[in-house]
Design an enzyme around this catalytic site. Structure first.
Site, PDB file in Angstrom:
ATOM      1  N   PHE A 103       0.844  -1.186   0.000  1.00  0.00           N
ATOM      2  CA  PHE A 103       0.000   0.000   0.000  1.00  0.00           C
ATOM      3  C   PHE A 103       0.887   1.245   0.000  1.00  0.00           C
ATOM      4  CE2 PHE A 103      -1.997  -3.522   2.210  1.00  0.00           C
ATOM      5  CZ  PHE A 103      -3.215  -3.611   1.581  1.00  0.00           C
ATOM      6  N   SER A 163      -6.807  -7.609  -1.432  1.00  0.00           N
ATOM      7  CA  SER A 163      -6.253  -7.079  -0.188  1.00  0.00           C
ATOM      8  C   SER A 163      -6.743  -5.651   0.015  1.00  0.00           C
ATOM      9  CB  SER A 163      -4.726  -7.083  -0.233  1.00  0.00           C
ATOM     10  OG  SER A 163      -4.227  -8.399  -0.258  1.00  0.00           O
ATOM     11  N   CYS A 196      -3.441  -5.170   6.669  1.00  0.00           N
ATOM     12  CA  CYS A 196      -3.744  -5.815   5.392  1.00  0.00           C
ATOM     13  C   CYS A 196      -4.651  -7.019   5.641  1.00  0.00           C
ATOM     14  CB  CYS A 196      -2.454  -6.263   4.708  1.00  0.00           C
ATOM     15  SG  CYS A 196      -2.722  -7.108   3.132  1.00  0.00           S
ATOM     16  N   THR A 207      -7.836  -9.728   3.865  1.00  0.00           N
ATOM     17  CA  THR A 207      -8.299 -10.338   2.625  1.00  0.00           C
ATOM     18  C   THR A 207      -9.818 -10.335   2.556  1.00  0.00           C
ATOM     19  OG1 THR A 207      -6.355 -11.780   2.586  1.00  0.00           O
ATOM     20  CG2 THR A 207      -8.236 -12.439   1.226  1.00  0.00           C
ATOM     21  N   ALA A 267      -7.709 -13.348  12.004  1.00  0.00           N
ATOM     22  CA  ALA A 267      -7.144 -14.517  12.681  1.00  0.00           C
ATOM     23  C   ALA A 267      -6.717 -14.118  14.089  1.00  0.00           C
ATOM     24  CB  ALA A 267      -5.962 -15.049  11.885  1.00  0.00           C
ATOM     25  N   HIS A 316       1.487  -4.615   7.550  1.00  0.00           N
ATOM     26  CA  HIS A 316       1.859  -5.524   8.634  1.00  0.00           C
ATOM     27  C   HIS A 316       2.126  -4.687   9.875  1.00  0.00           C
ATOM     28  CE1 HIS A 316       3.518  -8.301   5.244  1.00  0.00           C
ATOM     29  NE2 HIS A 316       2.205  -8.258   5.268  1.00  0.00           N
ATOM     30  N   THR A 341       4.848  11.844   8.197  1.00  0.00           N
ATOM     31  CA  THR A 341       6.233  12.210   8.472  1.00  0.00           C
ATOM     32  C   THR A 341       6.366  12.606   9.933  1.00  0.00           C
ATOM     33  OG1 THR A 341       6.532  12.992   6.206  1.00  0.00           O
ATOM     34  CG2 THR A 341       8.119  13.766   7.835  1.00  0.00           C
TER      35      THR A 341
END
Length: 198
Positions: A2, A40, A47, A49, A63, A101, A146
């Site tokens: 992304f 995704s 991220c 699905t 999960a 992640h 930033t």
């Protein structure tokens, strides 16, 4: 992969708890334009699905590891989340490289209006300070930002009105959690230096 340029905010429309984890149905608009099974989507920087979708919403499964490492295990119906589709290979690359992640959750320390902008300060969990540098990139709830300032225990970012209005940052208050993904380049450099020292 992304970019951290949030396309829209979505709303949690339904939550189902199972023995294996949690299932969320999220109402959206832009991200559904070309959605497909298995696509995704970054949900506040995580991220996930797409398992099912219709014209107004999509469904994702969390999960147990996702529930443990993020605050998505705590969201409920009506909560607002940031949404971004995966970056197309032939598209513009704004923001920075975002994997989706999440490394950890940081905590909002303070929120202060500064002229037309906003200054957000965040406390960092122990062990993550080495990855956050002044003027470096971080991803907060899926937003590429930033680092404006850095102190011993946290950091600050400046938020322009467009980002404030178009993301869930407008919903955040001191004490709230945000997903933090540090710049992956920092982790690769650390790994290479560790290997070189062996």
């Amino acid at each position: 992969m992304f970019t951290g340029i949030v396309e829209e905010t979505g709303t949690v429309a339904d939550v189902t708890v199972t023995d294996d984890g949690r299932r969320l149905r999220i109402a959206g608009d832009e991200v559904l334009a070309d959605v497909d099974h298995g696509a995704s989507i970054s949900v506040s920087g995580v991220c996930l699905t797409v398992e099912a979708y219709d014209e107004t919403s999509f469904e994702v499964f969390l999960a147990s590891e996702t529930v443990e490492k993020t605050y998505l295990g705590e969201v409920g119906v009506g909560d607002v989340v940031n949404l971004e589709r995966a970056m197309p290979a032939d598209g513009r690359f704004d923001g920075h490289v975002v994997q989706g992640h999440v490394d950890t959750t940081a905590t909002v320390r303070s929120v202060e209006p500064v002229g037309e902008d906003w200054r957000f300060e965040f406390d960092l969990p122990e062990g993550f300070g080495r990855y956050v540098v002044e003027k470096g990139s971080v991803t907060l709830d899926g937003i590429s930002l930033t680092v404006a300032d850095r102190d011993e225990d946290g950091f600050a970012v400046a938020i322009v009105p467009t980002t404030y209005d178009l993301t869930n940052l407008s919903e955040k208050a001191p004490g709230d959690p945000v997903h933090l993904e540090v710049d992956v380049v920092a982790k690769y450099v650390e790994n290479m230096l560790d290997d070189a020292a062996v």
